[in-house]
Design a protein around this motif. Structure first.
Motif, PDB file in Angstrom:
ATOM      1  N   LYS A 138       0.865  -1.188   0.000  1.00 32.38           N
ATOM      2  CA  LYS A 138       0.000   0.000   0.000  1.00 32.38           C
ATOM      3  C   LYS A 138       0.898   1.234   0.000  1.00 32.38           C
ATOM      4  O   LYS A 138       1.586   1.521   0.971  1.00 32.38           O
ATOM      5  N   LEU A 139       0.892   1.972  -1.112  1.00 37.51           N
ATOM      6  CA  LEU A 139       1.761   3.133  -1.275  1.00 37.51           C
ATOM      7  C   LEU A 139       1.003   4.407  -0.924  1.00 37.51           C
ATOM      8  O   LEU A 139      -0.115   4.628  -1.405  1.00 37.51           O
ATOM      9  N   THR A 140       1.645   5.242  -0.108  1.00 33.08           N
ATOM     10  CA  THR A 140       1.094   6.536   0.269  1.00 33.08           C
ATOM     11  C   THR A 140       2.075   7.611  -0.166  1.00 33.08           C
ATOM     12  O   THR A 140       3.215   7.638   0.307  1.00 33.08           O
ATOM     13  N   VAL A 141       1.652   8.501  -1.046  1.00 33.77           N
ATOM     14  CA  VAL A 141       2.479   9.593  -1.536  1.00 33.77           C
ATOM     15  C   VAL A 141       2.185  10.834  -0.705  1.00 33.77           C
ATOM     16  O   VAL A 141       1.018  11.232  -0.552  1.00 33.77           O
ATOM     17  N   VAL A 142       3.246  11.455  -0.153  1.00 30.59           N
ATOM     18  CA  VAL A 142       3.089  12.598   0.755  1.00 30.59           C
ATOM     19  C   VAL A 142       3.900  13.778   0.223  1.00 30.59           C
ATOM     20  O   VAL A 142       4.742  13.634  -0.663  1.00 30.59           O
ATOM     21  N   HIS A 143       3.611  14.965   0.810  1.00 34.61           N
ATOM     22  CA  HIS A 143       4.337  16.176   0.401  1.00 34.61           C
ATOM     23  C   HIS A 143       5.783  16.144   0.894  1.00 34.61           C
ATOM     24  O   HIS A 143       6.718  16.465   0.162  1.00 34.61           O
ATOM     25  N   THR A 144       5.968  15.821   2.168  1.00 36.53           N
ATOM     26  CA  THR A 144       7.304  15.752   2.764  1.00 36.53           C
ATOM     27  C   THR A 144       7.434  14.468   3.551  1.00 36.53           C
ATOM     28  O   THR A 144       6.421  13.834   3.909  1.00 36.53           O
ATOM     29  N   ALA A 145       8.669  14.105   3.834  1.00 35.96           N
ATOM     30  CA  ALA A 145       8.915  12.890   4.602  1.00 35.96           C
ATOM     31  C   ALA A 145       8.410  13.050   6.028  1.00 35.96           C
ATOM     32  O   ALA A 145       8.434  14.143   6.599  1.00 35.96           O
ATOM     33  N   SER A 146       7.933  11.987   6.601  1.00 31.61           N
ATOM     34  CA  SER A 146       7.452  12.014   7.977  1.00 31.61           C
ATOM     35  C   SER A 146       8.614  12.212   8.940  1.00 31.61           C
ATOM     36  O   SER A 146       9.776  11.987   8.614  1.00 31.61           O
ATOM     37  N   PHE A 147       8.261  12.647  10.167  1.00 36.46           N
ATOM     38  CA  PHE A 147       9.298  12.915  11.169  1.00 36.46           C
ATOM     39  C   PHE A 147      10.112  11.669  11.476  1.00 36.46           C
ATOM     40  O   PHE A 147      11.331  11.739  11.664  1.00 36.46           O
ATOM     41  N   SER A 148       9.460  10.525  11.519  1.00 35.88           N
ATOM     42  CA  SER A 148      10.185   9.282  11.834  1.00 35.88           C
ATOM     43  C   SER A 148      11.222   8.973  10.767  1.00 35.88           C
ATOM     44  O   SER A 148      12.349   8.567  11.062  1.00 35.88           O
ATOM     45  N   GLU A 149      10.877   9.201   9.489  1.00 37.30           N
ATOM     46  CA  GLU A 149      11.840   8.939   8.426  1.00 37.30           C
ATOM     47  C   GLU A 149      13.004   9.914   8.491  1.00 37.30           C
ATOM     48  O   GLU A 149      14.152   9.538   8.247  1.00 37.30           O
ATOM     49  N   ILE A 150      12.705  11.188   8.818  1.00 36.76           N
ATOM     50  CA  ILE A 150      13.776  12.175   8.949  1.00 36.76           C
ATOM     51  C   ILE A 150      14.725  11.780  10.067  1.00 36.76           C
ATOM     52  O   ILE A 150      15.951  11.877   9.941  1.00 36.76           O
ATOM     53  N   VAL A 151      14.162  11.327  11.186  1.00 40.73           N
ATOM     54  CA  VAL A 151      15.002  10.898  12.312  1.00 40.73           C
ATOM     55  C   VAL A 151      15.870   9.713  11.917  1.00 40.73           C
ATOM     56  O   VAL A 151      17.061   9.654  12.249  1.00 40.73           O
ATOM     57  N   VAL A 153      16.891   8.871   8.861  1.00 43.31           N
ATOM     58  CA  VAL A 153      17.926   9.307   7.924  1.00 43.31           C
ATOM     59  C   VAL A 153      19.025  10.077   8.650  1.00 43.31           C
ATOM     60  O   VAL A 153      20.223   9.879   8.407  1.00 43.31           O
ATOM     61  N   ALA A 154      18.604  10.993   9.557  1.00 37.33           N
ATOM     62  CA  ALA A 154      19.597  11.758  10.328  1.00 37.33           C
ATOM     63  C   ALA A 154      20.454  10.833  11.183  1.00 37.33           C
ATOM     64  O   ALA A 154      21.668  11.025  11.302  1.00 37.33           O
ATOM     65  N   GLY A 155      19.824   9.837  11.786  1.00 35.85           N
ATOM     66  CA  GLY A 155      20.590   8.887  12.592  1.00 35.85           C
ATOM     67  C   GLY A 155      21.596   8.105  11.768  1.00 35.85           C
ATOM     68  O   GLY A 155      22.730   7.875  12.201  1.00 35.85           O
ATOM     69  N   ILE A 156      21.188   7.717  10.554  1.00 34.66           N
ATOM     70  CA  ILE A 156      22.119   6.991   9.681  1.00 34.66           C
ATOM     71  C   ILE A 156      23.300   7.871   9.293  1.00 34.66           C
ATOM     72  O   ILE A 156      24.463   7.444   9.317  1.00 34.66           O
ATOM     73  N   ILE A 157      23.010   9.147   8.958  1.00 32.98           N
ATOM     74  CA  ILE A 157      24.091  10.064   8.571  1.00 32.98           C
ATOM     75  C   ILE A 157      25.047  10.308   9.740  1.00 32.98           C
ATOM     76  O   ILE A 157      26.271  10.252   9.589  1.00 32.98           O
ATOM     77  N   LEU A 158      24.477  10.599  10.923  1.00 31.61           N
ATOM     78  CA  LEU A 158      25.329  10.847  12.093  1.00 31.61           C
ATOM     79  C   LEU A 158      26.136   9.601  12.461  1.00 31.61           C
ATOM     80  O   LEU A 158      27.306   9.700  12.843  1.00 31.61           O
ATOM     81  N   GLY A 159      25.508   8.446  12.350  1.00 32.17           N
ATOM     82  CA  GLY A 159      26.238   7.214  12.643  1.00 32.17           C
ATOM     83  C   GLY A 159      27.396   6.992  11.690  1.00 32.17           C
ATOM     84  O   GLY A 159      28.486   6.578  12.096  1.00 32.17           O
ATOM     85  N   ALA A 160      27.165   7.297  10.394  1.00 29.47           N
ATOM     86  CA  ALA A 160      28.243   7.154   9.415  1.00 29.47           C
ATOM     87  C   ALA A 160      29.389   8.122   9.698  1.00 29.47           C
ATOM     88  O   ALA A 160      30.569   7.762   9.622  1.00 29.47           O
ATOM     89  N   ILE A 161      29.042   9.373  10.065  1.00 28.33           N
ATOM     90  CA  ILE A 161      30.077  10.361  10.390  1.00 28.33           C
ATOM     91  C   ILE A 161      30.866   9.917  11.612  1.00 28.33           C
ATOM     92  O   ILE A 161      32.102  10.014  11.650  1.00 28.33           O
ATOM     93  N   ALA A 162      30.157   9.445  12.638  1.00 27.41           N
ATOM     94  CA  ALA A 162      30.843   8.986  13.853  1.00 27.41           C
ATOM     95  C   ALA A 162      31.763   7.812  13.554  1.00 27.41           C
ATOM     96  O   ALA A 162      32.883   7.735  14.066  1.00 27.41           O
TER      97      ALA A 162
END
Length: 251
Positions: A138-151, A153-162
């Protein structure tokens, strides 16, 4: 009694055969998925078959059912090679992203739109293993990414930097330790005896000698004069000549 047992065995065999057919093909999907308007999304679909995979016979069918009123629409078909749709809303939007030998029947939908909101179905057939329920997304198309997805993605980026920082620190620490060890080994190989500077060549040790000059003080006027050295003339005057000695002897 024997007839009854035979009927039971036949029914049991049919049931077992139907059960094997029902569980022969298994299709797995994510169930629900979210995508930002205008981005690409990968609809994942994997499968397991009780039969060996036959690339020439295996087929994958993707269909779409919109949320609103409408009928099912073909999205993608694969058999030996991909067959993207030639018309409809998914024309030039659906791409093959699977690997049938690895049990992957995924596709990519490019530049999703709000009209793509709905349910995507993935059905795989590997004759004679053609029974099994299709997987759905079931695909849902939204205007912007949800807060959980942003968190996430941010966690993955910070983890990679660390992780990169930790690796750099370890590399620098190892290099520093190796350099210190090499310096210690180099110093231990050098002779520990101290060289006496007086043992060098006399011509090279001129700076080690200090010239001492002697001075005489004239008691009459208190002036400092150069030391007097006996001259050969004074020594000759003090000594009597041999002629005079002979004259005295003659007298």
């Amino acid at each position: 009694m024997c007839v009854y047992r035979l009927q039971v065995l036949v029914l049991f065999g049919l049931a077992a055969s139907g059960l094997r057919q029902a569980v022969g093909m298994r299709v797995y999907t994510s169930g629900e998925q979210e995508a930002v308007n205008g981005t690409d999304v990968r609809l994942k679909c994997t499968f397991e078959s009780k039969e060996n995979i036959k690339p020439s016979l295996l087929s994958v069918s993707w269909t779409f059912r919109p949320l609103g009123p409408g009928h099912d629409e073909s999205v993608f078909f694969y058999q030996e090679k991909p067959y993207p749709p030639a018309e409809g809303r998914f024309r030039k939007k659906a791409l093959w992203a699977g690997d049938i030998l690895a049990g992957d029947a995924s596709i990519i939908i490019r530049e999703v739109k709000f009209t793509f909101n709905g349910t995507f179905s993935c059905q795989v057939k590997n004759p004679p293993d053609v029974h099994g329920n299709p997987g759905t997304v079931k695909l849902t198309v939204v205007h912007t990414a949800s807060f959980s997805e942003i968190v996430v993605v941010a966690g993955i980026i910070l983890g990679a930097i660390a992780l990169i920082m930790v690796v750099l620190i370890l590399v620098l620490s190892i290099r520093r330790c190796r350099k210190k060890r090499q310096n210690r080994e180099r110093n231990s190989e050098l002779p520990q005896t101290r060289k006496d500077p007086t043992m060098c060549h006399p011509a090279k040790a001129v700076h080690l000698y200090v010239e001492v000059s002697s001075f005489e003080v004239d008691s009459s006027d208190g002036m400092i004069s150069d030391p007097s050295t006996p001259e050969s003339s004074s020594s000759e005057e003090d000594e009597p000549s041999s002629d005079e000695d002979e004259g005295d002897d003659s007298d």
